[in-house]
Design an enzyme around this catalytic site. Structure first.
Site, mmCIF file in Angstrom:
data_model
loop_
_atom_site.group_PDB
_atom_site.id
_atom_site.type_symbol
_atom_site.label_atom_id
_atom_site.label_comp_id
_atom_site.label_asym_id
_atom_site.label_seq_id
_atom_site.Cartn_x
_atom_site.Cartn_y
_atom_site.Cartn_z
ATOM 1 C CE1 TYR A 1 0.332 -6.989 3.389
ATOM 2 C CE2 TYR A 1 0.196 -8.312 5.379
ATOM 3 C CZ TYR A 1 -0.197 -7.209 4.647
ATOM 4 O OH TYR A 1 -1.115 -6.329 5.166
ATOM 5 C CG ASP B 1 0.896 -5.278 -0.198
ATOM 6 O OD1 ASP B 1 1.551 -4.237 -0.416
ATOM 7 O OD2 ASP B 1 -0.141 -5.304 0.497
ATOM 8 C CG HIS C 1 -3.672 -4.867 -3.004
ATOM 9 N ND1 HIS C 1 -2.397 -4.356 -2.998
ATOM 10 C CD2 HIS C 1 -4.151 -4.725 -1.747
ATOM 11 C CE1 HIS C 1 -2.102 -3.928 -1.794
ATOM 12 N NE2 HIS C 1 -3.157 -4.141 -1.003
#
Length: 267
Positions: free
Chosen positions: A112, A154, A258
């Site tokens: 992330y 991500d 998302h």
């Protein structure tokens, strides 16, 4: 003997708040491995029991209260686990697991990357400076990789023109500025990774994984960005048989902003 493996990645934006749609996804799409980001949950409060009931006995967590956090859920046992810190911030933004595949193993890195705030100027925005430093550290580390590896997560950058709804409108918006895009490409190339998503969807075609909560009708407006990625070293990329972005999950009840992304491997 052949082996097949499906790996999914999803920024869930609070695993406890959105546990019902995580369960729905696992039941309906049955990946072998699910990598979650932005779990926003300390390790002691992670919903282990609920997820193990669905067959995901092996769960590697790197969490913190209220922010960040990553977790990898697997039907297959982990041969090794690693949690790496970046930029001396103490953030929970990475977990790696070695997973059996095709008589050998692959190293799966779940990331992330910092979002970077609103102002794309590291001199006035510490969050953006952190993002750039994080990417530099990733690239330096990736240059030392030698084993079959997959990177998912991500990464908070949409690197190509067709990764955003409007290249022109977003050139000065964090996540699509030229400097970020170039840096992410350098990170990917440092590890000799291939972009699995763009292997199956040509770079000339639109491809999104994120749609803002701010849009009244996110699907009709379709102002998306591809912030979530799957990369693989060439040996594993050669075994990839498919990829899909589960756009419909963005419309589920109490959704993340998302959508999940799945990669299918067969060797």
């Amino acid at each position: 003997m052949t082996d097949s493996l499906t790996i999914a990645t999803w920024n869930i934006n609070s695993v406890r708040l959105r546990l019902p749609i995580v369960e729905k996804f696992l039941l309906e799409y049955a990946p072998d491995v699910l990598c979650l980001q932005e779990t926003k949950c300390p390790d002691g409060n992670f919903p282990l029991a609920a997820l193990r009931k669905l067959g995901f006995e092996h769960i590697a967590i790197n969490g913190q209260k209220g922010y960040n956090g990553v977790a990898t859920l697997s039907r297959r046992p982990f041969l090794a686990e690693e949690r790496r810190g970046f930029c001396d911030k103490g953030d929970s933004r990475h977990v790696a697991t070695d997973i059996p595949f095709a008589g050998d193993k692959l190293s799966l890195h779940n990331f992330y990357v910092p979002a970077g705030g609103d102002e794309p100027n590291p001199e006035v925005n510490d969050k953006f400076a952190h993002k750039l430093a994080f990417l530099d550290e990733m690239g330096d580390w990736f240059a030392s990789f030698s084993s079959p590896s997959v990177v998912v997560g991500d990464l908070n950058i949409a690197p190509y023109e067709q990764d955003v709804w409007s290249h022109k409108a977003l050139l000065k918006v964090v996540s699509h500025t030229p400097g970020e895009c170039d840096k992410l490409e350098a990170v990917r190339e440092a590890g000799n990774f291939q972009d699995i998503m763009r292997r199956f969807v040509p770079v000339e075609e639109k491809l999104y994984t994120w749609w803002s909560y701010r849009a009244r009708d996110w699907s009709a407006a379709d102002k998306g960005r591809r912030l979530d990625h799957i990369w693989a070293t060439p040996d594993l990329a050669a075994t990839a048989t498919g990829m899909e972005v589960l756009r419909e999950a963005r419309g589920w009840e109490k959704p993340s902003d998302h959508a999940p992304v799945l990669m299918h491997l067969k060797a």
